[in-house]
Design a protein around this motif. Sequence first.
Motif, mmCIF file in Angstrom:
data_model
loop_
_atom_site.group_PDB
_atom_site.id
_atom_site.type_symbol
_atom_site.label_atom_id
_atom_site.label_comp_id
_atom_site.label_asym_id
_atom_site.label_seq_id
_atom_site.Cartn_x
_atom_site.Cartn_y
_atom_site.Cartn_z
ATOM 1 N N ASP A 115 19.901 -32.140 -59.725
ATOM 2 C CA ASP A 115 19.721 -33.775 -59.186
ATOM 3 C C ASP A 115 20.839 -34.732 -59.092
ATOM 4 O O ASP A 115 20.963 -35.858 -57.932
ATOM 5 C CB ASP A 115 18.956 -34.475 -60.206
ATOM 6 C CG ASP A 115 18.016 -34.172 -60.015
ATOM 7 O OD1 ASP A 115 17.382 -32.885 -58.855
ATOM 8 O OD2 ASP A 115 16.773 -34.325 -61.501
ATOM 9 N N PHE A 118 22.191 -32.827 -55.826
ATOM 10 C CA PHE A 118 22.072 -33.312 -54.650
ATOM 11 C C PHE A 118 22.392 -35.218 -54.124
ATOM 12 O O PHE A 118 22.194 -35.404 -52.904
ATOM 13 C CB PHE A 118 20.396 -32.787 -54.216
ATOM 14 C CG PHE A 118 20.681 -32.029 -54.324
ATOM 15 C CD1 PHE A 118 20.642 -31.300 -52.502
ATOM 16 C CD2 PHE A 118 20.401 -30.513 -54.823
ATOM 17 C CE1 PHE A 118 21.164 -29.831 -52.132
ATOM 18 C CE2 PHE A 118 20.361 -29.370 -54.460
ATOM 19 C CZ PHE A 118 20.895 -29.276 -53.074
ATOM 20 N N SER A 119 22.229 -35.700 -55.166
ATOM 21 C CA SER A 119 22.017 -37.648 -55.088
ATOM 22 C C SER A 119 23.484 -36.980 -54.185
ATOM 23 O O SER A 119 23.473 -38.610 -53.607
ATOM 24 C CB SER A 119 22.229 -37.852 -56.464
ATOM 25 O OG SER A 119 22.121 -39.141 -56.288
ATOM 26 N N TYR A 121 25.178 -35.541 -52.958
ATOM 27 C CA TYR A 121 25.809 -34.675 -51.484
ATOM 28 C C TYR A 121 24.929 -35.630 -50.513
ATOM 29 O O TYR A 121 25.666 -35.781 -49.337
ATOM 30 C CB TYR A 121 24.913 -33.477 -52.027
ATOM 31 C CG TYR A 121 25.177 -32.828 -50.232
ATOM 32 C CD1 TYR A 121 25.754 -31.963 -49.548
ATOM 33 C CD2 TYR A 121 23.572 -32.979 -49.542
ATOM 34 C CE1 TYR A 121 26.171 -31.889 -48.630
ATOM 35 C CE2 TYR A 121 23.407 -32.423 -48.210
ATOM 36 C CZ TYR A 121 24.932 -31.928 -47.899
ATOM 37 O OH TYR A 121 24.711 -30.788 -46.617
ATOM 38 N N THR A 122 24.046 -36.211 -50.616
ATOM 39 C CA THR A 122 22.666 -37.010 -49.705
ATOM 40 C C THR A 122 23.163 -38.129 -49.017
ATOM 41 O O THR A 122 23.535 -38.388 -48.295
ATOM 42 C CB THR A 122 21.356 -36.894 -49.764
ATOM 43 O OG1 THR A 122 21.534 -37.757 -51.588
ATOM 44 C CG2 THR A 122 20.662 -35.960 -49.868
ATOM 45 N N SER A 123 24.294 -38.541 -49.797
ATOM 46 C CA SER A 123 24.939 -40.348 -50.008
ATOM 47 C C SER A 123 26.209 -39.744 -49.608
ATOM 48 O O SER A 123 26.787 -40.768 -48.685
ATOM 49 C CB SER A 123 25.067 -41.003 -51.375
ATOM 50 O OG SER A 123 26.606 -40.031 -52.493
ATOM 51 N N PHE A 125 27.085 -37.499 -47.351
ATOM 52 C CA PHE A 125 26.949 -36.546 -45.501
ATOM 53 C C PHE A 125 25.607 -36.944 -45.055
ATOM 54 O O PHE A 125 25.664 -36.186 -43.965
ATOM 55 C CB PHE A 125 26.792 -34.988 -45.971
ATOM 56 C CG PHE A 125 27.546 -34.647 -46.804
ATOM 57 C CD1 PHE A 125 28.943 -34.496 -45.792
ATOM 58 C CD2 PHE A 125 28.190 -34.096 -48.070
ATOM 59 C CE1 PHE A 125 30.180 -34.158 -46.233
ATOM 60 C CE2 PHE A 125 28.643 -33.266 -48.367
ATOM 61 C CZ PHE A 125 30.562 -33.562 -47.724
ATOM 62 N N LEU A 126 24.466 -37.547 -45.599
ATOM 63 C CA LEU A 126 23.506 -38.042 -44.459
ATOM 64 C C LEU A 126 23.777 -39.456 -44.886
ATOM 65 O O LEU A 126 23.976 -40.256 -45.615
ATOM 66 C CB LEU A 126 22.613 -37.297 -45.844
ATOM 67 C CG LEU A 126 22.018 -36.066 -45.677
ATOM 68 C CD1 LEU A 126 20.498 -36.066 -46.480
ATOM 69 C CD2 LEU A 126 21.871 -35.476 -43.999
ATOM 70 N N SER A 128 22.654 -42.890 -44.886
ATOM 71 C CA SER A 128 21.904 -44.229 -45.362
ATOM 72 C C SER A 128 21.532 -45.010 -44.910
ATOM 73 O O SER A 128 21.225 -45.383 -43.577
ATOM 74 C CB SER A 128 22.895 -44.638 -46.639
ATOM 75 O OG SER A 128 23.657 -45.525 -46.267
ATOM 76 N N ASN A 129 20.304 -45.079 -45.330
ATOM 77 C CA ASN A 129 19.392 -46.370 -44.773
ATOM 78 C C ASN A 129 20.520 -47.770 -44.265
ATOM 79 O O ASN A 129 20.559 -48.517 -43.509
ATOM 80 C CB ASN A 129 18.158 -47.076 -45.522
ATOM 81 C CG ASN A 129 17.293 -46.307 -45.090
ATOM 82 O OD1 ASN A 129 17.166 -45.272 -44.538
ATOM 83 N ND2 ASN A 129 16.123 -45.620 -46.785
#
Length: 142
Positions: A115, A118-119, A121-123, A125-126, A128-129
Amino acid sequence: MSTNQNNKDQEKSEKAVTNSTPKNFIVPFLLLSLRNWNLHGYKLIQQLIDFGFSSIDQGNVYRTLRQLEKDNLIKSEWDTSSGGPAKRVYSITKAGEQYLDSWATSLEQYQSMLDQFFSIYTSMFLPSNSKLNHEENKNEKK
């Protein structure tokens, strides 16, 4: 080295083994499948597929079952009640339930680590809103 030091080193080694990364994820799923049911090998293989194991080596599953039985984590007996050939039916032992509980604890720790991974990783490389909204606002002003 003193006997006391040897005992301490042995205790550390035992803790390291107990807390080590699981090597065979089939084991906890087999034990979990047997927690409330007595099942034969074919049904256990179907359960593994249902859990999401995409490629199952049936020979490996049966070898694992035999090893779990040698380790007293499961037991088996022949079921001759059906009209067809006898089937070996497996069930979990008390030691198997305890081992399953230790797996659950370890997997819970790994879940927490995943968890966090991925938290982050997503912040990183992806988008954010907030970044998307900022870019949309820039475009609207042009």
